[in-house]
Design a protein around this motif. Structure first.
Motif, PDB file in Angstrom:
ATOM      1  N   UNK A  95       1.246  11.219   8.373  1.00  0.00           N
ATOM      2  CA  UNK A  95       1.999  10.053   8.834  1.00  0.00           C
ATOM      3  C   UNK A  95       1.751   9.802  10.319  1.00  0.00           C
ATOM      4  N   UNK A  96       1.553  10.867  11.085  1.00  0.00           N
ATOM      5  CA  UNK A  96       1.276  10.708  12.518  1.00  0.00           C
ATOM      6  C   UNK A  96      -0.046   9.966  12.726  1.00  0.00           C
ATOM      7  N   UNK A  97      -1.073  10.326  11.962  1.00  0.00           N
ATOM      8  CA  UNK A  97      -2.363   9.638  12.082  1.00  0.00           C
ATOM      9  C   UNK A  97      -2.260   8.184  11.645  1.00  0.00           C
ATOM     10  N   UNK A  98      -1.446   7.928  10.632  1.00  0.00           N
ATOM     11  CA  UNK A  98      -1.237   6.548  10.192  1.00  0.00           C
ATOM     12  C   UNK A  98      -0.645   5.725  11.334  1.00  0.00           C
ATOM     13  N   UNK A  99       0.341   6.297  12.019  1.00  0.00           N
ATOM     14  CA  UNK A  99       0.953   5.605  13.154  1.00  0.00           C
ATOM     15  C   UNK A  99      -0.046   5.397  14.286  1.00  0.00           C
ATOM     16  N   UNK A 100      -0.893   6.386  14.524  1.00  0.00           N
ATOM     17  CA  UNK A 100      -1.905   6.254  15.577  1.00  0.00           C
ATOM     18  C   UNK A 100      -2.859   5.105  15.273  1.00  0.00           C
ATOM     19  N   UNK A 101      -3.278   4.997  14.017  1.00  0.00           N
ATOM     20  CA  UNK A 101      -4.167   3.904  13.627  1.00  0.00           C
ATOM     21  C   UNK A 101      -3.468   2.552  13.753  1.00  0.00           C
ATOM     22  N   UNK A 102      -2.195   2.507  13.354  1.00  0.00           N
ATOM     23  CA  UNK A 102      -1.434   1.262  13.472  1.00  0.00           C
ATOM     24  C   UNK A 102      -1.250   0.879  14.937  1.00  0.00           C
ATOM     25  N   UNK A 103      -0.995   1.873  15.783  1.00  0.00           N
ATOM     26  CA  UNK A 103      -0.811   1.615  17.213  1.00  0.00           C
ATOM     27  C   UNK A 103      -2.101   1.101  17.843  1.00  0.00           C
ATOM     28  N   UNK A 104      -3.240   1.653  17.426  1.00  0.00           N
ATOM     29  CA  UNK A 104      -4.535   1.189  17.943  1.00  0.00           C
ATOM     30  C   UNK A 104      -4.788  -0.259  17.552  1.00  0.00           C
ATOM     31  N   UNK A 105      -4.523  -0.593  16.285  1.00  0.00           N
ATOM     32  CA  UNK A 105      -4.716  -1.965  15.810  1.00  0.00           C
ATOM     33  C   UNK A 105      -3.767  -2.927  16.525  1.00  0.00           C
ATOM     34  N   UNK A 106      -2.540  -2.489  16.748  1.00  0.00           N
ATOM     35  CA  UNK A 106      -1.557  -3.305  17.469  1.00  0.00           C
ATOM     36  C   UNK A 106      -2.039  -3.578  18.887  1.00  0.00           C
ATOM     37  N   UNK A 107      -2.581  -2.554  19.547  1.00  0.00           N
ATOM     38  CA  UNK A 107      -3.087  -2.713  20.905  1.00  0.00           C
ATOM     39  C   UNK A 107      -4.253  -3.678  20.989  1.00  0.00           C
ATOM     40  N   UNK A 108      -5.107  -3.685  19.961  1.00  0.00           N
ATOM     41  CA  UNK A 108      -6.242  -4.610  19.947  1.00  0.00           C
ATOM     42  C   UNK A 108      -5.777  -6.052  19.795  1.00  0.00           C
ATOM     43  N   UNK A 109      -4.685  -6.234  19.067  1.00  0.00           N
ATOM     44  CA  UNK A 109      -4.145  -7.586  18.897  1.00  0.00           C
ATOM     45  C   UNK A 109      -3.411  -8.052  20.148  1.00  0.00           C
ATOM     46  N   UNK A 110      -2.601  -7.169  20.713  1.00  0.00           N
ATOM     47  CA  UNK A 110      -1.778  -7.551  21.863  1.00  0.00           C
ATOM     48  C   UNK A 110      -2.551  -7.479  23.180  1.00  0.00           C
ATOM     49  N   UNK A 138       5.361   6.928  21.661  1.00  0.00           N
ATOM     50  CA  UNK A 138       5.976   7.012  20.334  1.00  0.00           C
ATOM     51  C   UNK A 138       5.863   8.458  19.866  1.00  0.00           C
ATOM     52  N   UNK A 139       7.005   9.084  19.624  1.00  0.00           N
ATOM     53  CA  UNK A 139       7.006  10.453  19.109  1.00  0.00           C
ATOM     54  C   UNK A 139       7.248  10.421  17.610  1.00  0.00           C
ATOM     55  N   UNK A 140       6.414  11.157  16.877  1.00  0.00           N
ATOM     56  CA  UNK A 140       6.575  11.248  15.424  1.00  0.00           C
ATOM     57  C   UNK A 140       7.006  12.655  15.043  1.00  0.00           C
ATOM     58  N   UNK A 141       8.012  12.746  14.165  1.00  0.00           N
ATOM     59  CA  UNK A 141       8.542  14.033  13.712  1.00  0.00           C
ATOM     60  C   UNK A 141       8.551  14.056  12.188  1.00  0.00           C
ATOM     61  N   UNK A 142       7.900  15.052  11.599  1.00  0.00           N
ATOM     62  CA  UNK A 142       7.967  15.266  10.147  1.00  0.00           C
ATOM     63  C   UNK A 142       9.157  16.162   9.841  1.00  0.00           C
TER      64      UNK A 142
END
Length: 367
Positions: free
Chosen positions: A62-77, A49-53
């Motif tokens: 916003x990039x760190x927010x996405x990283x945290x969301x991606x980590x939580x998603x990975x723990x669920x999946x 996932x590439x993030x561009x401001x």
């Protein structure tokens, strides 16, 4: 002696039989469990996932927010890992031109993405992310900013092109937003289209626009009575401890951070199956990101959600959130398509700078 030899022979036979049994178990067990172990040890699907401001945010990354969301998603999946990378618009453009693409892209207005690279959403629609006027959305906002007019006195009765300074903080069309908000030209939209009220171009006035930090400082120093800015300025004032009043903007917004799932190139066989799996997990992550559980935490980075109520109604951020979501009885009227080309963006700002509001609205309808 014969009896003793027979006993010893029986013992040896039993020992040999036990040894064979043990060896059979030793070699057979891995074979019996290999399928289960292989399944448990399968490598997870890895997505990029590439993030561009392209415009200023609120108070966090916003990039760190996405990283945290991606980590939580990975723990669920557990069977999917999403690697988030922070790119500049220029860096991402160079990578695209060299044939390198991510599985998902987080971007905003100001990055020239090709809508043909994205997979259309079946269950999400946002007019700014269609790529074509009547097509399906191929990108959807996962967070947003908002425009506002700021005043230290709270008196907005003298707001005009002469009294306001515009804060420009990226690829967003701040001058367009300000021009539409000021309503430099009154018009009526009827069955036959848009009509000018008779005001001449010479009578229209353009606003002064500066880089965001310079505009902020000049406003504090009294250069202009009003600052046309964004949520970023709201947090600048808060950090400084400056008492400020905000007038929300309903007529236009382009401060949307979109996310889309890419489909780059044709593939066959195993590669085609891998792409299909990547798209499935990509769409799953978009759904996860848009869920209230994640959206309700956007206050951590000072951004807004299109759906979740995050801020108190009696706060400046709450007022901007209500305006963005149309809860004050007025929905956002205009936005720019996120896939608008650089040339089109320049034309849009040119119409705004010259006060050609009628032409500006016609142009926004056409792109």
């Amino acid at each position: 002696m014969k009896r003793r030899g027979k006993i010893i022979g029986n013992i040896c036979a039993w020992c040999l039989l036990c040894a064979v049994a043990l060896l059979s178990v030793f070699y057979a067990y891995p074979a019996l469990t290999s399928e289960k172990e292989t399944k448990n040890n399968e490598r997870p699907v890895v997505l990029s996932l590439w993030h561009i401001d392209t415009f200023e945010g609120g108070k966090g990354s916003r990039a760190n927010f996405l990283k945290n969301a991606a980590t939580a998603f990975g723990k669920e999946k557990r069977d999917c890992v999403i690697l988030v990378s922070d790119y500049t618009a220029a860096g991402a453009k160079a990578a695209f031109e060299s044939g390198k693409y991510p599985d998902l892209l987080s971007f905003g207005i100001g990055f020239d993405a090709d809508p043909a690279l994205f997979i259309p959403f079946d269950d999400l629609f946002f007019s700014g992310g269609t790529g074509t006027k009547k097509g399906k959305s191929v990108a959807y906002p996962w967070c947003a900013g908002a425009y506002a007019v700021f005043s230290r006195s709270g008196d907005f009765s003298r707001l005009s092109a002469d009294t306001v300074i515009v804060s420009k903080g990226g690829g967003n069309l701040a001058e367009t937003a300000c021009a539409l908000h000021l309503g430099s030209v009154a018009e009526t939209i009827g069955d036959e289209g848009i009509f000018d009220d008779g005001e001449t171009a010479a009578e229209r006035k353009s606003v002064i626009a500066e880089d965001s930090l310079a505009a902020y400082v000049d406003f504090l120093n009294g250069k202009k009575e009003y600052l046309f800015g964004t949520q970023r300025d709201l947090y600048r004032f808060a950090a400084r401890g400056t008492e400020i009043h905000a007038q929300t903007v309903n007529v236009y917004n382009d401060l949307y951070q979109y996310i889309g799932v890419l489909n780059c190139g044709e593939a066959t066989g195993e590669e085609a199956e891998n792409q299909k799996t990547a798209r499935r997990f990509g769409r799953s992550f978009v759904s996860y990101l848009l869920a209230e559980k994640v959206q309700s935490t956007l206050d951590k980075i000072g951004m807004f959600s299109l759906s979740a109520d995050i801020y108190g109604a009696d706060t400046g951020a709450g007022a901007m959130e209500s305006a963005l979501q149309g809860k004050n009885g007025k929905k956002i009227v205009w936005t720019a398509n996120v896939f608008m080309s650089e040339a089109a963006r320049k034309d849009t700002e040119k119409f705004a700078a010259e006060g050609e509001i009628v032409q500006l609205k016609k142009f926004l309808k056409s792109v």
